[in-house]
Every structure is written in C-alpha cells, then in structure tokens.
Enzyme design. Structure first.
Site, PDB file in Angstrom:
ATOM      1  N   ARG A 127       6.331 -14.893 -13.141  1.00 23.43           N
ATOM      2  CA  ARG A 127       7.680 -14.519 -13.589  1.00 23.43           C
ATOM      3  C   ARG A 127       8.793 -15.359 -12.971  1.00 23.43           C
ATOM      4  O   ARG A 127       9.973 -15.104 -13.223  1.00 23.43           O
ATOM      5  CB  ARG A 127       7.906 -13.038 -13.289  1.00 23.43           C
ATOM      6  CG  ARG A 127       6.935 -12.174 -14.070  1.00 23.43           C
ATOM      7  CD  ARG A 127       7.012 -10.732 -13.687  1.00 23.43           C
ATOM      8  NE  ARG A 127       5.968 -10.004 -14.418  1.00 23.43           N
ATOM      9  CZ  ARG A 127       5.679  -8.744 -14.253  1.00 23.43           C
ATOM     10  NH1 ARG A 127       6.351  -8.029 -13.369  1.00 23.43           N
ATOM     11  NH2 ARG A 127       4.727  -8.170 -14.945  1.00 23.43           N
ATOM     12  N   GLU A 161       0.809  -1.220   0.000  1.00 15.32           N
ATOM     13  CA  GLU A 161       0.000   0.000   0.000  1.00 15.32           C
ATOM     14  C   GLU A 161       0.842   1.270   0.000  1.00 15.32           C
ATOM     15  O   GLU A 161       0.320   2.361  -0.193  1.00 15.32           O
ATOM     16  CB  GLU A 161      -0.944  -0.013   1.201  1.00 15.32           C
ATOM     17  CG  GLU A 161      -1.987  -1.122   1.108  1.00 15.32           C
ATOM     18  CD  GLU A 161      -2.933  -1.120   2.287  1.00 15.32           C
ATOM     19  OE1 GLU A 161      -2.983  -0.122   3.035  1.00 15.32           O
ATOM     20  OE2 GLU A 161      -3.624  -2.134   2.460  1.00 15.32           O
ATOM     21  N   THR A 162       2.145   1.137   0.219  1.00 17.01           N
ATOM     22  CA  THR A 162       3.043   2.297   0.222  1.00 17.01           C
ATOM     23  C   THR A 162       4.074   2.130  -0.893  1.00 17.01           C
ATOM     24  O   THR A 162       4.023   1.185  -1.666  1.00 17.01           O
ATOM     25  CB  THR A 162       3.772   2.411   1.574  1.00 17.01           C
ATOM     26  OG1 THR A 162       4.669   1.296   1.705  1.00 17.01           O
ATOM     27  CG2 THR A 162       2.790   2.415   2.744  1.00 17.01           C
ATOM     28  N   HIS A 222       7.130   1.443  -0.362  1.00 15.32           N
ATOM     29  CA  HIS A 222       8.220   0.652   0.218  1.00 15.32           C
ATOM     30  C   HIS A 222       8.843  -0.289  -0.814  1.00 15.32           C
ATOM     31  O   HIS A 222      10.066  -0.426  -0.879  1.00 15.32           O
ATOM     32  CB  HIS A 222       7.701  -0.136   1.422  1.00 15.32           C
ATOM     33  CG  HIS A 222       8.744  -0.975   2.086  1.00 15.32           C
ATOM     34  ND1 HIS A 222       9.725  -0.434   2.881  1.00 15.32           N
ATOM     35  CD2 HIS A 222       8.972  -2.310   2.058  1.00 15.32           C
ATOM     36  CE1 HIS A 222      10.508  -1.401   3.330  1.00 15.32           C
ATOM     37  NE2 HIS A 222      10.069  -2.555   2.847  1.00 15.32           N
TER      38      HIS A 222
END
Length: 155
Positions: A119, A76-77, A79
C-alpha cells in the site's frame, strides 16, 4: 501575479521506517509532479506523535496543507487500533480547528508488514493528491465574497 502553488508540509513517522521512508519518497515526487512545493518534512518517532507536529505546522502562514505518512502494523494486542484511531481523530480535529487540510496517509490498523508494503504507493500519493486538491478548493472558496443565486461548483 503571485505564486498560486500549494505549499505542503509532510509529517512522517520513523516507526516502520522501511515503509515510511518509501512513502516519503513517493509523496515528495508526487507533490513535485503535481506542482506543489514541499516546504517541510517533519519526522516524528511514531504515528501517535504526529499531532503536536501537525499543530505547529498548521499555525504557519506559509503552509497550506499537511500530509501525514505512517504505517501502523498489527501486533498481538489492540495497540495498533488505538494508535491508528486516536491519531486519525486528532489530526482531523486539528484540520477543522485551523481550517487547513491534514490528509491521512497512514497505513493501518490491522495490516501485516506485507500488506503495508503493498500500500506504500497508494497511501502516499492519495494523501498528497487530497491535500493539494482540498487546499486549492478552499483557496477558491475563500476568494468568493458573495454567493448569489447561481450554484457554485468548486473543483
């Protein structure tokens, strides 16, 4: 004749280990398929923690290249952006400093868990291939004592 195979170290993040464990298995299998020796598997807590392990491995004469494997999942950030960007920058700096390949098999930033799973194969095998190719090419370049007027292609 001395053994000409490439000796690899793999640094793998334990964070998102459901993904990185599979990446590690693919990387080891692909290295073996390509004739390289995986001499060390070094587990670090997360991708951001890789630099110190990479540095110690690059100091070793018996390691030709280091493969890094990790998965930095979007939260959500921002980071994930910080972790991925700073990790990539630092391992590139170490590669240049020590004159040995350090390849980036780190999925992310900005990916979902599902995208990271998709991936696994691509990132792990490409990182191994790049490490082996570059280590072999650097080895060949370093064997050349003098460059004459003819063009040299190292591939």
């Amino acid at each position: 004749m001395p053994d000409q195979s490439i000796n690899l170290a793999i640094v793998v993040a334990e964070f998102n280990y459901d993904i990185t464990y599979l990446m590690l298995q693919r990387a080891i299998a692909h290295a073996k398929f390509l004739g390289a020796n995986v001499k060390v598997v070094f587990k670090v807590p997360g991708s951001y923690d890789m630099a110190i392990a990479v540095k110690e491995l690059l100091k070793r004469d018996d390691i030709d290249a280091v493969v890094t494997l990790g998965a930095v999942i979007k939260g959500e950030t921002k980071h994930d952006e910080i972790v991925a960007t700073q990790t990539a920058r630092k391992i590139l700096d170490l590669s240049v400093e020590y004159g040995k390949p350090v390849t980036l098999g780190i999925i992310g930033h900005g990916v979902t868990h599902e995208q990271a799973v998709e991936r696994i194969e691509e990132y792990s095998t490409r990182a191994v291939e790049a490490a082996i190719k570059l280590a072999k090419r650097l080895r060949e370049l370093r064997k050349i004592q003098t460059l004459n007027e003819e063009m040299v292609v190292i591939e």
